[in-house]
Design a protein around this motif. Structure first.
Motif, PDB file in Angstrom:
ATOM      1  N   LYS A  65      46.812  45.665  43.765  1.00  0.00           N
ATOM      2  CA  LYS A  65      46.316  44.980  42.579  1.00  0.00           C
ATOM      3  C   LYS A  65      45.094  44.137  42.916  1.00  0.00           C
ATOM      4  O   LYS A  65      45.072  43.436  43.932  1.00  0.00           O
ATOM      5  CB  LYS A  65      47.408  44.076  41.978  1.00  0.00           C
ATOM      6  N   ALA A  66      44.095  44.209  42.041  1.00  0.00           N
ATOM      7  CA  ALA A  66      42.935  43.325  42.144  1.00  0.00           C
ATOM      8  C   ALA A  66      43.190  42.114  41.255  1.00  0.00           C
ATOM      9  O   ALA A  66      43.645  42.261  40.113  1.00  0.00           O
ATOM     10  CB  ALA A  66      41.670  44.050  41.710  1.00  0.00           C
ATOM     11  N   VAL A  67      42.921  40.940  41.765  1.00  0.00           N
ATOM     12  CA  VAL A  67      43.189  39.711  41.022  1.00  0.00           C
ATOM     13  C   VAL A  67      41.964  38.806  41.061  1.00  0.00           C
ATOM     14  O   VAL A  67      41.044  39.011  41.863  1.00  0.00           O
ATOM     15  CB  VAL A  67      44.418  38.956  41.605  1.00  0.00           C
ATOM     16  N   MET A  68      41.959  37.804  40.204  1.00  0.00           N
ATOM     17  CA  MET A  68      40.897  36.804  40.175  1.00  0.00           C
ATOM     18  C   MET A  68      41.520  35.443  40.443  1.00  0.00           C
ATOM     19  O   MET A  68      42.548  35.096  39.846  1.00  0.00           O
ATOM     20  CB  MET A  68      40.188  36.810  38.818  1.00  0.00           C
ATOM     21  N   ILE A  69      40.914  34.691  41.365  1.00  0.00           N
ATOM     22  CA  ILE A  69      41.461  33.394  41.741  1.00  0.00           C
ATOM     23  C   ILE A  69      40.355  32.348  41.758  1.00  0.00           C
ATOM     24  O   ILE A  69      39.183  32.684  41.945  1.00  0.00           O
ATOM     25  CB  ILE A  69      42.130  33.443  43.138  1.00  0.00           C
ATOM     26  N   PRO A  70      40.697  31.079  41.546  1.00  0.00           N
ATOM     27  CA  PRO A  70      39.709  30.010  41.702  1.00  0.00           C
ATOM     28  C   PRO A  70      39.416  29.782  43.191  1.00  0.00           C
ATOM     29  O   PRO A  70      40.308  29.470  43.966  1.00  0.00           O
ATOM     30  CB  PRO A  70      40.402  28.791  41.081  1.00  0.00           C
TER      31      PRO A  70
ATOM     32  N   PRO B 131      35.728  28.855  45.905  1.00  0.00           N
ATOM     33  CA  PRO B 131      36.409  27.910  46.792  1.00  0.00           C
ATOM     34  C   PRO B 131      36.831  26.606  46.110  1.00  0.00           C
ATOM     35  O   PRO B 131      37.374  25.732  46.771  1.00  0.00           O
ATOM     36  CB  PRO B 131      35.348  27.641  47.864  1.00  0.00           C
ATOM     37  N   HIS B 132      36.560  26.468  44.791  1.00  0.00           N
ATOM     38  CA  HIS B 132      37.056  25.295  44.067  1.00  0.00           C
ATOM     39  C   HIS B 132      37.424  25.734  42.653  1.00  0.00           C
ATOM     40  O   HIS B 132      37.245  26.907  42.272  1.00  0.00           O
ATOM     41  CB  HIS B 132      36.003  24.172  44.052  1.00  0.00           C
ATOM     42  N   GLN B 133      37.948  24.830  41.871  1.00  0.00           N
ATOM     43  CA  GLN B 133      38.507  25.171  40.564  1.00  0.00           C
ATOM     44  C   GLN B 133      37.478  25.662  39.564  1.00  0.00           C
ATOM     45  O   GLN B 133      37.820  26.314  38.584  1.00  0.00           O
ATOM     46  CB  GLN B 133      39.242  23.946  39.992  1.00  0.00           C
ATOM     47  N   ASN B 134      36.218  25.360  39.779  1.00  0.00           N
ATOM     48  CA  ASN B 134      35.185  25.728  38.807  1.00  0.00           C
ATOM     49  C   ASN B 134      34.435  27.008  39.167  1.00  0.00           C
ATOM     50  O   ASN B 134      33.436  27.342  38.522  1.00  0.00           O
ATOM     51  CB  ASN B 134      34.190  24.575  38.638  1.00  0.00           C
ATOM     52  N   SER B 135      34.855  27.711  40.194  1.00  0.00           N
ATOM     53  CA  SER B 135      34.254  29.000  40.539  1.00  0.00           C
ATOM     54  C   SER B 135      35.372  29.986  40.858  1.00  0.00           C
ATOM     55  O   SER B 135      36.461  29.585  41.271  1.00  0.00           O
ATOM     56  CB  SER B 135      33.308  28.872  41.733  1.00  0.00           C
ATOM     57  N   TYR B 136      35.090  31.275  40.673  1.00  0.00           N
ATOM     58  CA  TYR B 136      36.122  32.300  40.835  1.00  0.00           C
ATOM     59  C   TYR B 136      35.620  33.428  41.717  1.00  0.00           C
ATOM     60  O   TYR B 136      34.415  33.665  41.840  1.00  0.00           O
ATOM     61  CB  TYR B 136      36.527  32.862  39.466  1.00  0.00           C
ATOM     62  N   THR B 137      36.556  34.137  42.312  1.00  0.00           N
ATOM     63  CA  THR B 137      36.235  35.310  43.111  1.00  0.00           C
ATOM     64  C   THR B 137      37.331  36.346  42.946  1.00  0.00           C
ATOM     65  O   THR B 137      38.415  36.053  42.425  1.00  0.00           O
ATOM     66  CB  THR B 137      36.076  34.935  44.596  1.00  0.00           C
ATOM     67  N   ILE B 138      37.043  37.547  43.403  1.00  0.00           N
ATOM     68  CA  ILE B 138      38.016  38.641  43.335  1.00  0.00           C
ATOM     69  C   ILE B 138      38.778  38.707  44.647  1.00  0.00           C
ATOM     70  O   ILE B 138      38.203  38.565  45.729  1.00  0.00           O
ATOM     71  CB  ILE B 138      37.312  39.976  43.054  1.00  0.00           C
ATOM     72  N   ALA B 139      40.073  38.911  44.558  1.00  0.00           N
ATOM     73  CA  ALA B 139      40.931  39.024  45.730  1.00  0.00           C
ATOM     74  C   ALA B 139      41.911  40.177  45.502  1.00  0.00           C
ATOM     75  O   ALA B 139      41.936  40.795  44.433  1.00  0.00           O
ATOM     76  CB  ALA B 139      41.673  37.714  45.987  1.00  0.00           C
ATOM     77  N   PHE B 140      42.719  40.440  46.515  1.00  0.00           N
ATOM     78  CA  PHE B 140      43.715  41.506  46.428  1.00  0.00           C
ATOM     79  C   PHE B 140      45.096  40.944  46.752  1.00  0.00           C
ATOM     80  O   PHE B 140      45.262  40.206  47.724  1.00  0.00           O
ATOM     81  CB  PHE B 140      43.381  42.650  47.379  1.00  0.00           C
ATOM     82  N   LEU B 141      46.044  41.305  45.932  1.00  0.00           N
ATOM     83  CA  LEU B 141      47.415  40.849  46.140  1.00  0.00           C
ATOM     84  C   LEU B 141      48.013  41.565  47.345  1.00  0.00           C
ATOM     85  O   LEU B 141      47.967  42.791  47.435  1.00  0.00           O
ATOM     86  CB  LEU B 141      48.249  41.142  44.893  1.00  0.00           C
ATOM     87  N   THR B 142      48.565  40.801  48.293  1.00  0.00           N
ATOM     88  CA  THR B 142      49.130  41.401  49.502  1.00  0.00           C
ATOM     89  C   THR B 142      50.626  41.167  49.653  1.00  0.00           C
ATOM     90  O   THR B 142      51.239  41.732  50.550  1.00  0.00           O
ATOM     91  CB  THR B 142      48.427  40.854  50.758  1.00  0.00           C
ATOM     92  N   GLY B 143      51.219  40.334  48.821  1.00  0.00           N
ATOM     93  CA  GLY B 143      52.656  40.101  48.920  1.00  0.00           C
ATOM     94  C   GLY B 143      53.012  38.678  48.562  1.00  0.00           C
ATOM     95  O   GLY B 143      52.317  38.020  47.775  1.00  0.00           O
ATOM     96  N   THR B 144      54.086  38.194  49.171  1.00  0.00           N
ATOM     97  CA  THR B 144      54.548  36.827  48.939  1.00  0.00           C
ATOM     98  C   THR B 144      54.773  36.141  50.281  1.00  0.00           C
ATOM     99  O   THR B 144      55.102  36.810  51.269  1.00  0.00           O
ATOM    100  CB  THR B 144      55.860  36.810  48.133  1.00  0.00           C
TER     101      THR B 144
END
Length: 209
Positions: free
Chosen positions: A115-120, A122-135
């Motif tokens: 899964k491709a995800v979007m996360i804040p 390096p701070h709360q006001n900017s976002y980047t794309i990441a990949f879910l790898t587990g828990t």
């Protein structure tokens, strides 16, 4: 002249990089011919090398290995082989670590990089794309208050390096985007944007379990 030069670059650079990557992969896989007896190698038989023959041999070896280990005898031999490796101190830790990672990444039943995800970041006001790898697991989850997931944040333009983060599930947004499209978006530094999707899909709820 500048216009024609840039046009030429746009045509030739992708072709050159594609040819370079294919040559690197094929030449690496051709090294499997080193395990073939010298008298049976193409240079000995025909007087010249045959590019790609080692690649074909590698594919056949991988296929036969998977075929042979998918039966009772093959599974038994594999278990004996792994027990033998686990008795060797340095090899044990290295083999176990690599096998665990490869099983997680390559297994069809795993969730790593599915899964491709979007996360804040390096701070709360900017976002980047990441990949879910587990828990998070082990003692780590005992020190995390709430529901967390593990994500991998690749760097641009080289996605093979990046950062491993543990994020609150509520802060992770699942994207309606394939992993391939997300990788292209990252490698191109945002130049190759994925296709637009309807607003209701483009901004989904936070990722669910």
């Amino acid at each position: 002249m500048r216009k024609y030069f840039i046009t030429g670059l746009l045509i030739l650079v992708p072709l050159a990089i594609t040819a370079w990557v294919l040559n690197l992969v094929i030449s690496t896989m051709d090294q499997s011919l080193l395990f073939v007896p010298h008298r049976w190698q193409p240079r000995t038989l025909f007087g010249f090398d045959i590019p790609g023959l080692g690649t074909l041999l590698t594919v056949v070896i991988v296929f036969l290995t998977g075929l042979l280990t998918n039966n009772l005898v093959g599974n038994y031999v594999l278990r004996v082989w792994e027990k033998l490796l686990k008795r060797i101190p340095l090899v044990n830790s290295l083999y176990s670590s690599v096998k665990q990672v490869s099983d997680t990444l390559l297994s069809s039943s795993g969730n790593a990089f599915r899964k491709a995800v979007m996360i804040p970041y390096p701070h709360q006001n900017s976002y980047t794309i990441a990949f879910l790898t587990g828990t998070p697991g082990g003692d780590v989850k005992n020190h995390l208050v709430g529901d967390y997931v593990s994500v991998y944040v690749p760097t641009t333009p080289n996605p093979t390096s990046g950062f491993f983060l543990m994020m609150a599930r509520k802060d992770v947004v699942e994207l309606d985007m394939t992993v391939d499209a997300a990788l292209k978006y990252i490698v191109s530094m945002g130049v190759v944007a994925p296709e637009d999707v309807p607003q209701a899909i483009a901004l989904p709820d936070r990722i669910t379990k």
